[in-house]
Design a protein around this motif. Sequence first.
Motif, PDB file in Angstrom:
ATOM      1  N   VAL A 147      40.652  36.229  24.051  1.00  0.00           N
ATOM      2  CA  VAL A 147      41.827  36.437  24.540  1.00  0.00           C
ATOM      3  C   VAL A 147      42.913  36.775  23.313  1.00  0.00           C
ATOM      4  O   VAL A 147      42.358  36.709  22.093  1.00  0.00           O
ATOM      5  CB  VAL A 147      42.279  34.861  25.109  1.00  0.00           C
ATOM      6  CG1 VAL A 147      41.964  34.572  26.322  1.00  0.00           C
ATOM      7  CG2 VAL A 147      42.079  34.178  24.037  1.00  0.00           C
ATOM      8  N   THR A 164      45.430  33.049  31.489  1.00  0.00           N
ATOM      9  CA  THR A 164      46.372  34.131  31.461  1.00  0.00           C
ATOM     10  C   THR A 164      46.416  34.790  29.914  1.00  0.00           C
ATOM     11  O   THR A 164      46.408  34.119  29.028  1.00  0.00           O
ATOM     12  CB  THR A 164      47.833  34.156  31.959  1.00  0.00           C
ATOM     13  OG1 THR A 164      48.309  33.063  31.111  1.00  0.00           O
ATOM     14  CG2 THR A 164      47.694  33.536  33.495  1.00  0.00           C
ATOM     15  N   ASP A 165      46.634  36.064  29.776  1.00  0.00           N
ATOM     16  CA  ASP A 165      47.001  36.762  28.580  1.00  0.00           C
ATOM     17  C   ASP A 165      48.071  37.196  28.696  1.00  0.00           C
ATOM     18  O   ASP A 165      48.128  38.077  29.885  1.00  0.00           O
ATOM     19  CB  ASP A 165      45.688  37.588  28.167  1.00  0.00           C
ATOM     20  CG  ASP A 165      45.534  37.797  26.907  1.00  0.00           C
ATOM     21  OD1 ASP A 165      46.733  38.065  26.030  1.00  0.00           O
ATOM     22  OD2 ASP A 165      44.564  38.050  26.101  1.00  0.00           O
ATOM     23  N   THR A 169      46.154  40.405  31.560  1.00  0.00           N
ATOM     24  CA  THR A 169      45.018  39.997  31.964  1.00  0.00           C
ATOM     25  C   THR A 169      44.888  38.733  32.342  1.00  0.00           C
ATOM     26  O   THR A 169      45.172  37.818  31.745  1.00  0.00           O
ATOM     27  CB  THR A 169      43.689  40.480  31.285  1.00  0.00           C
ATOM     28  OG1 THR A 169      44.087  40.241  29.664  1.00  0.00           O
ATOM     29  CG2 THR A 169      43.530  42.029  31.005  1.00  0.00           C
ATOM     30  N   THR A 171      41.753  35.882  32.912  1.00  0.00           N
ATOM     31  CA  THR A 171      40.149  35.954  33.122  1.00  0.00           C
ATOM     32  C   THR A 171      39.610  34.447  33.564  1.00  0.00           C
ATOM     33  O   THR A 171      40.502  33.531  33.658  1.00  0.00           O
ATOM     34  CB  THR A 171      39.571  35.891  31.348  1.00  0.00           C
ATOM     35  OG1 THR A 171      40.532  35.126  30.858  1.00  0.00           O
ATOM     36  CG2 THR A 171      39.588  37.288  31.116  1.00  0.00           C
ATOM     37  N   ARG A 173      36.612  31.708  33.354  1.00  0.00           N
ATOM     38  CA  ARG A 173      35.372  31.174  32.513  1.00  0.00           C
ATOM     39  C   ARG A 173      34.653  30.171  33.339  1.00  0.00           C
ATOM     40  O   ARG A 173      35.149  29.191  33.403  1.00  0.00           O
ATOM     41  CB  ARG A 173      35.868  31.066  31.181  1.00  0.00           C
ATOM     42  CG  ARG A 173      34.638  30.260  30.304  1.00  0.00           C
ATOM     43  CD  ARG A 173      35.097  29.444  29.199  1.00  0.00           C
ATOM     44  NE  ARG A 173      34.054  29.151  28.370  1.00  0.00           N
ATOM     45  CZ  ARG A 173      33.082  28.037  28.501  1.00  0.00           C
ATOM     46  NH1 ARG A 173      33.338  27.255  29.505  1.00  0.00           N
ATOM     47  NH2 ARG A 173      32.270  27.581  27.761  1.00  0.00           N
ATOM     48  N   GLU A 180      34.810  36.493  32.814  1.00  0.00           N
ATOM     49  CA  GLU A 180      35.046  37.600  33.941  1.00  0.00           C
ATOM     50  C   GLU A 180      36.562  38.006  34.119  1.00  0.00           C
ATOM     51  O   GLU A 180      37.249  36.865  34.207  1.00  0.00           O
ATOM     52  CB  GLU A 180      34.436  37.207  35.376  1.00  0.00           C
ATOM     53  CG  GLU A 180      33.370  38.224  35.914  1.00  0.00           C
ATOM     54  CD  GLU A 180      33.001  37.798  37.228  1.00  0.00           C
ATOM     55  OE1 GLU A 180      32.727  38.673  38.099  1.00  0.00           O
ATOM     56  OE2 GLU A 180      32.845  36.349  37.462  1.00  0.00           O
ATOM     57  N   GLU A 181      36.856  39.139  34.233  1.00  0.00           N
ATOM     58  CA  GLU A 181      38.055  39.673  34.234  1.00  0.00           C
ATOM     59  C   GLU A 181      38.334  39.590  35.769  1.00  0.00           C
ATOM     60  O   GLU A 181      37.645  39.876  36.407  1.00  0.00           O
ATOM     61  CB  GLU A 181      38.557  40.912  33.655  1.00  0.00           C
ATOM     62  CG  GLU A 181      39.997  41.236  33.937  1.00  0.00           C
ATOM     63  CD  GLU A 181      40.323  42.400  33.217  1.00  0.00           C
ATOM     64  OE1 GLU A 181      39.727  43.008  32.317  1.00  0.00           O
ATOM     65  OE2 GLU A 181      41.531  42.994  33.580  1.00  0.00           O
ATOM     66  N   THR A 183      40.760  40.706  39.157  1.00  0.00           N
ATOM     67  CA  THR A 183      41.508  42.021  39.340  1.00  0.00           C
ATOM     68  C   THR A 183      42.604  41.589  40.421  1.00  0.00           C
ATOM     69  O   THR A 183      42.393  40.553  41.147  1.00  0.00           O
ATOM     70  CB  THR A 183      40.618  43.150  39.924  1.00  0.00           C
ATOM     71  OG1 THR A 183      39.806  42.773  40.889  1.00  0.00           O
ATOM     72  CG2 THR A 183      39.638  43.599  38.828  1.00  0.00           C
ATOM     73  N   ASN A 238      35.670  37.646  42.193  1.00  0.00           N
ATOM     74  CA  ASN A 238      36.629  37.915  40.740  1.00  0.00           C
ATOM     75  C   ASN A 238      37.794  38.748  41.234  1.00  0.00           C
ATOM     76  O   ASN A 238      38.392  39.353  40.137  1.00  0.00           O
ATOM     77  CB  ASN A 238      35.864  38.366  39.559  1.00  0.00           C
ATOM     78  CG  ASN A 238      35.224  39.867  40.184  1.00  0.00           C
ATOM     79  OD1 ASN A 238      35.463  40.260  41.152  1.00  0.00           O
ATOM     80  ND2 ASN A 238      34.728  40.699  39.416  1.00  0.00           N
ATOM     81  N   ARG A 239      38.370  38.711  42.232  1.00  0.00           N
ATOM     82  CA  ARG A 239      39.639  39.549  42.731  1.00  0.00           C
ATOM     83  C   ARG A 239      40.553  38.998  43.437  1.00  0.00           C
ATOM     84  O   ARG A 239      39.984  37.727  44.332  1.00  0.00           O
ATOM     85  CB  ARG A 239      39.245  40.945  43.408  1.00  0.00           C
ATOM     86  CG  ARG A 239      38.536  40.846  44.791  1.00  0.00           C
ATOM     87  CD  ARG A 239      37.979  42.005  45.172  1.00  0.00           C
ATOM     88  NE  ARG A 239      37.800  41.771  46.686  1.00  0.00           N
ATOM     89  CZ  ARG A 239      37.911  42.322  47.787  1.00  0.00           C
ATOM     90  NH1 ARG A 239      38.868  43.510  47.522  1.00  0.00           N
ATOM     91  NH2 ARG A 239      37.521  42.079  48.775  1.00  0.00           N
TER      92      ARG A 239
END
Length: 478
Positions: A147, A164-165, A169, A171, A173, A180-181, A183, A238-239
């Motif tokens: 991150v 959050t970054d 992005t 992610t 965990r 995983e990111e 989307t 992951n979306r």
Amino acid sequence: MLHRTYVLTMLIAHSFMWIDCASKESSENPIAPIEQEGVVEFAPRTYASNCASCHGVDVRAFADRKNWIHGSDKDSLIFVISKGLVDKGMPAFEGVYSQEEIASLADYILEAKEQVGTYAFEDKFDDKAQFLDNGVTYELELVTDAVNIPWGIAQSNDGTLFITDRDGTLTMRSKNGSIEEITGVPSVREKGQGGLLDVSLDPDFDKNQHIYLSYSKYNPKNKEEGTTAVFKGRLEGNRIVDGRDIWVALPYYATQYHFGSRLLWDKDGLLYVSIGDRGKRDINPQDLGLYPGKIHRINSDGSIPSDNPFVGKEGVVASIYSYGHRNPQGLAYDRQNDVIYENEHGPRGGDEINIIEPGRNYGWPVISYGINYNGTVFTTKTAEEGMEQPLHYWVPAIGVCGMAYVDSDRYPEWKGQLMSGSLKYQYLNLTRILDDGMVEETKLFPKIGRLRSILQGTDGYLYIGVEDPGRVYRILRK
Ligand code: HEC
């Protein structure tokens, strides 16, 4: 000479890697400014008191930046310090300091720049160390360093962390450590203090997989402007699907700072959203017809709870729950007693912790314990009828950020206390409110880095997000 001795004392204190100061000391600089030959005293002292709150206490770290917005030669520095970068939140110091004084500040930064890379990182943070507080040992477990600016953290009941970054992005965990990111995140206006901000999961996440993000949103009609918005979607693998904004703070502004914003749920399933004054202190915080400088309360679909304090009042934004805030960077909840705590940035001095109650006015900018960054005074009042006093305030400001109320059984000694991060002095602040209303503070993990986010997870562990470099840790009590 005096502060050389002081630096040494601090380094010694640091080498023991623990601080147990249950005193009410307000945070003096943990790293005193370096003294340099040929630079008048004015520059280090001014930097420490008037620049460090935003640029960090160690001028060498400031001078170490790779991409100067305005060039790093002396003339550029003098220009920026004189004129400021108003939309970015850099105040103008012209008229506050003489041309010679501004030039000496530029020299001070340039000399620090020459030292970059040559100074030893003797006081680097050691995350393998053990930390003591009141005789109890704590350790940090690195959760991820993938991150950059971990602005917000949330956790689902199965132990998955969502981080959050600020760059945009999100992610995920998982418990087994895989990252995983995600989307389907909205496109964010990553400028100044803006970007992807907080993340929060629906109280019924196990059933509905709803996820909420606060972020800086572009004005769809004018890319030069932005504001804070709350986005809601459903997590599928992951979306994020079916994403939409459920709340947008109006109006949009070109300024790139004081976005807030934290997300918090109460026991009735209502969502609190904080937003800063967007750098328009004389327009926003006291005007109930405008969103900024407030804490709002909404339902999970963005609609307005019928018992919100200003519902039905003409010309008033009905989502407003409390007002007169500058830039709230932390919200925490004592579920058992149904108390909402908030922390917010003051100007130069005057960071606060408040207890948030419906319809109340927290006073900004009519009352404040701070002064303008450039040293000028904008109010001499610290109290006024009809305006709330903070539970606690810091002068100088610590750059307070992130917040958690500890009620987890994993930390019996910290139960009932508030955790706040310090961006400026880079530690975790433990605030204990005593029965007589007095406040005791302890500084944990000194020099850990700019402490941005804090979460007490569903697993009862405390998680902290730190910048420069970006990391998320879990706190373990040994
Ligand atoms: C209220 C916060 C704040 C204060 C106080 C502040 N600055 Fe800034 N400054 C900023 C921001 C925000 C920027 C632009 C974004 C960035 O580069 O960090 C900036 C940018 C700068 C730049 C330009 C850097 C570049 O990349 O070109 C210089 C030089 C600078 N500041 C010097 C100072 C000095 C010297 C002081 C104290 C006299 C000071 N600042 C006080 C917020 C502040």
